[in-house]
Design a protein around this motif. Structure first.
Motif, PDB file in Angstrom:
ATOM      1  N   LYS A 104       0.819  -1.218   0.000  1.00 29.04           N
ATOM      2  CA  LYS A 104       0.000   0.000   0.000  1.00 29.04           C
ATOM      3  C   LYS A 104       0.854   1.271   0.000  1.00 29.04           C
ATOM      4  CE  LYS A 104      -3.035   0.096   3.292  1.00 29.04           C
ATOM      5  NZ  LYS A 104      -3.956   0.334   4.402  1.00 29.04           N
ATOM      6  N   ARG A 105       2.045   1.218   0.525  1.00 33.19           N
ATOM      7  CA  ARG A 105       2.916   2.396   0.687  1.00 33.19           C
ATOM      8  C   ARG A 105       3.677   2.747  -0.600  1.00 33.19           C
ATOM      9  NH1 ARG A 105       5.659   6.246   1.205  1.00 33.19           N
ATOM     10  NH2 ARG A 105       6.743   7.055   3.007  1.00 33.19           N
ATOM     11  N   PHE A 106       3.539   1.929  -1.630  1.00 36.07           N
ATOM     12  CA  PHE A 106       4.269   2.117  -2.887  1.00 36.07           C
ATOM     13  C   PHE A 106       3.840   3.416  -3.559  1.00 36.07           C
ATOM     14  CE2 PHE A 106       5.290   0.366  -7.288  1.00 36.07           C
ATOM     15  CZ  PHE A 106       6.646   0.535  -7.126  1.00 36.07           C
ATOM     16  N   THR A 107       4.810   4.195  -4.080  1.00 32.09           N
ATOM     17  CA  THR A 107       4.514   5.502  -4.668  1.00 32.09           C
ATOM     18  C   THR A 107       4.914   5.569  -6.146  1.00 32.09           C
ATOM     19  OG1 THR A 107       6.666   6.465  -4.118  1.00 32.09           O
ATOM     20  CG2 THR A 107       4.923   6.620  -2.435  1.00 32.09           C
ATOM     21  N   TYR A 108       4.440   6.620  -6.797  1.00 28.58           N
ATOM     22  CA  TYR A 108       4.768   6.846  -8.210  1.00 28.58           C
ATOM     23  C   TYR A 108       6.270   7.027  -8.395  1.00 28.58           C
ATOM     24  CZ  TYR A 108       5.099   9.195 -12.722  1.00 28.58           C
ATOM     25  OH  TYR A 108       5.452   9.547 -14.001  1.00 28.58           O
ATOM     26  N   LYS A 109       6.896   7.823  -7.531  1.00 32.23           N
ATOM     27  CA  LYS A 109       8.339   8.049  -7.632  1.00 32.23           C
ATOM     28  C   LYS A 109       9.106   6.750  -7.391  1.00 32.23           C
ATOM     29  CE  LYS A 109       8.157  12.915  -6.391  1.00 32.23           C
ATOM     30  NZ  LYS A 109       8.411  13.916  -5.354  1.00 32.23           N
ATOM     31  N   GLY A 110       8.610   5.931  -6.482  1.00 36.57           N
ATOM     32  CA  GLY A 110       9.239   4.629  -6.259  1.00 36.57           C
ATOM     33  C   GLY A 110       9.135   3.742  -7.488  1.00 36.57           C
ATOM     34  N   ALA A 111       7.974   3.784  -8.142  1.00 31.22           N
ATOM     35  CA  ALA A 111       7.785   2.993  -9.357  1.00 31.22           C
ATOM     36  C   ALA A 111       8.729   3.467 -10.455  1.00 31.22           C
ATOM     37  CB  ALA A 111       6.334   3.084  -9.825  1.00 31.22           C
ATOM     38  N   ILE A 150      11.645   0.359  -3.425  1.00 27.98           N
ATOM     39  CA  ILE A 150      11.305   0.372  -1.999  1.00 27.98           C
ATOM     40  C   ILE A 150      11.924   1.584  -1.300  1.00 27.98           C
ATOM     41  CG2 ILE A 150      11.698  -0.829   0.197  1.00 27.98           C
ATOM     42  CD1 ILE A 150      11.375  -3.475  -1.446  1.00 27.98           C
ATOM     43  N   VAL A 151      13.220   1.812  -1.528  1.00 31.64           N
ATOM     44  CA  VAL A 151      13.910   2.917  -0.853  1.00 31.64           C
ATOM     45  C   VAL A 151      13.300   4.271  -1.249  1.00 31.64           C
ATOM     46  CG1 VAL A 151      16.112   4.158  -0.687  1.00 31.64           C
ATOM     47  CG2 VAL A 151      16.057   1.664  -0.483  1.00 31.64           C
ATOM     48  N   VAL A 152      13.074   4.482  -2.535  1.00 34.73           N
ATOM     49  CA  VAL A 152      12.509   5.759  -2.973  1.00 34.73           C
ATOM     50  C   VAL A 152      11.082   5.926  -2.452  1.00 34.73           C
ATOM     51  CG1 VAL A 152      11.798   7.105  -4.999  1.00 34.73           C
ATOM     52  CG2 VAL A 152      14.032   6.000  -4.954  1.00 34.73           C
ATOM     53  N   SER A 153      10.295   4.852  -2.412  1.00 38.11           N
ATOM     54  CA  SER A 153       8.935   4.950  -1.868  1.00 38.11           C
ATOM     55  C   SER A 153       8.954   5.310  -0.388  1.00 38.11           C
ATOM     56  CB  SER A 153       8.180   3.632  -2.068  1.00 38.11           C
ATOM     57  OG  SER A 153       7.867   3.447  -3.413  1.00 38.11           O
ATOM     58  N   LEU A 154       9.922   4.765   0.356  1.00 37.38           N
ATOM     59  CA  LEU A 154      10.021   5.081   1.778  1.00 37.38           C
ATOM     60  C   LEU A 154      10.495   6.516   2.008  1.00 37.38           C
ATOM     61  CD1 LEU A 154      11.487   1.740   3.145  1.00 37.38           C
ATOM     62  CD2 LEU A 154       9.161   2.632   3.466  1.00 37.38           C
ATOM     63  N   ILE A 155      11.345   7.025   1.114  1.00 34.60           N
ATOM     64  CA  ILE A 155      11.820   8.411   1.225  1.00 34.60           C
ATOM     65  C   ILE A 155      10.716   9.380   0.805  1.00 34.60           C
ATOM     66  CG2 ILE A 155      13.437  10.083   0.239  1.00 34.60           C
ATOM     67  CD1 ILE A 155      15.470   7.768   0.045  1.00 34.60           C
ATOM     68  N   ASP A 156       9.931   8.999  -0.197  1.00 36.73           N
ATOM     69  CA  ASP A 156       8.858   9.849  -0.727  1.00 36.73           C
ATOM     70  C   ASP A 156       7.749   9.995   0.320  1.00 36.73           C
ATOM     71  OD1 ASP A 156       7.457  11.330  -2.588  1.00 36.73           O
ATOM     72  OD2 ASP A 156       6.731   9.589  -3.710  1.00 36.73           O
TER      73      ASP A 156
END
Length: 176
Positions: A104-111, A150-156
């Motif tokens: 659920k925490r996955f983001t566009y920038k992470g993708a 994962i890392v970018v989604s967590l930072i975003d």
């Protein structure tokens, strides 16, 4: 028998042409709707995106023509190109698809980070390390794509409540 063979060969060529034109259209529409419009020109008109899509089709077709007509010594076979394409697709899109389905925490920038890093690692590994390591480029590309996503989604910033509710609804819904 020549007629039957010709008919079967025509069917094979028709199927190949159908697949090729579909792939060209998918690549074009993916570029225009997922990269060009959201990143480069947010207010692009439909006519502009149509022309960008046509240009992308032309560029891909020209590149494909030169790859297919290459007859130089050591040129890649079609099977090698297909093998590399599947490695690239798996590295770039595999982690993103799995994370979008199960996190659920996955983001566009992470993708975006996952797609780019997976593709870059796949290409670099294929060109410089596959022969020396014996490891198919899909594995390191998939791992890198997943880690960057994962890392970018967590930072975003965390997705909005509305997106999380939509995700929860999609996960809880059963297809009947």
């Amino acid at each position: 028998w020549a007629f039957v063979a010709g008919l079967l060969l025509s069917a094979i060529v028709a199927a190949a042409m159908s697949t090729a034109d579909s792939q060209l259209l998918v690549a074009s529409s993916s570029f225009t709707s997922d990269i060009y419009k959201p990143i480069f020109r947010k207010n692009a008109s439909d006519k502009e995106t149509l022309w960008v899509g046509r240009i992308v089709v032309l560029i891909i077709a020209v590149i494909a023509y030169f790859i297919a007509s290459s007859k130089s010594e050591g040129a890649a076979t079609i099977m090698t190109l297909v093998d590399n394409a599947w490695g690239g697709f798996g590295s770039a899109f595999g982690p993103v698809i799995l994370l979008s389905l199960f996190w659920k925490r996955f983001t566009y920038k992470g993708a975006l980070a996952g797609v780019i890093s997976g593709a870059v690692v796949d290409v670099l590994w294929m060109n410089f390390l596959t022969e020396s390591t014996g490891i198919y480029e899909l594995l390191p590309g998939f791992i890198a794509g997943g880690l960057f996503a994962i890392v970018v989604s967590l930072i975003d910033k965390k997705p909005s409540k509305e997106i999380e509710e939509l995700y929860d609804y999609a996960v809880s819904s059963e297809i009947e």
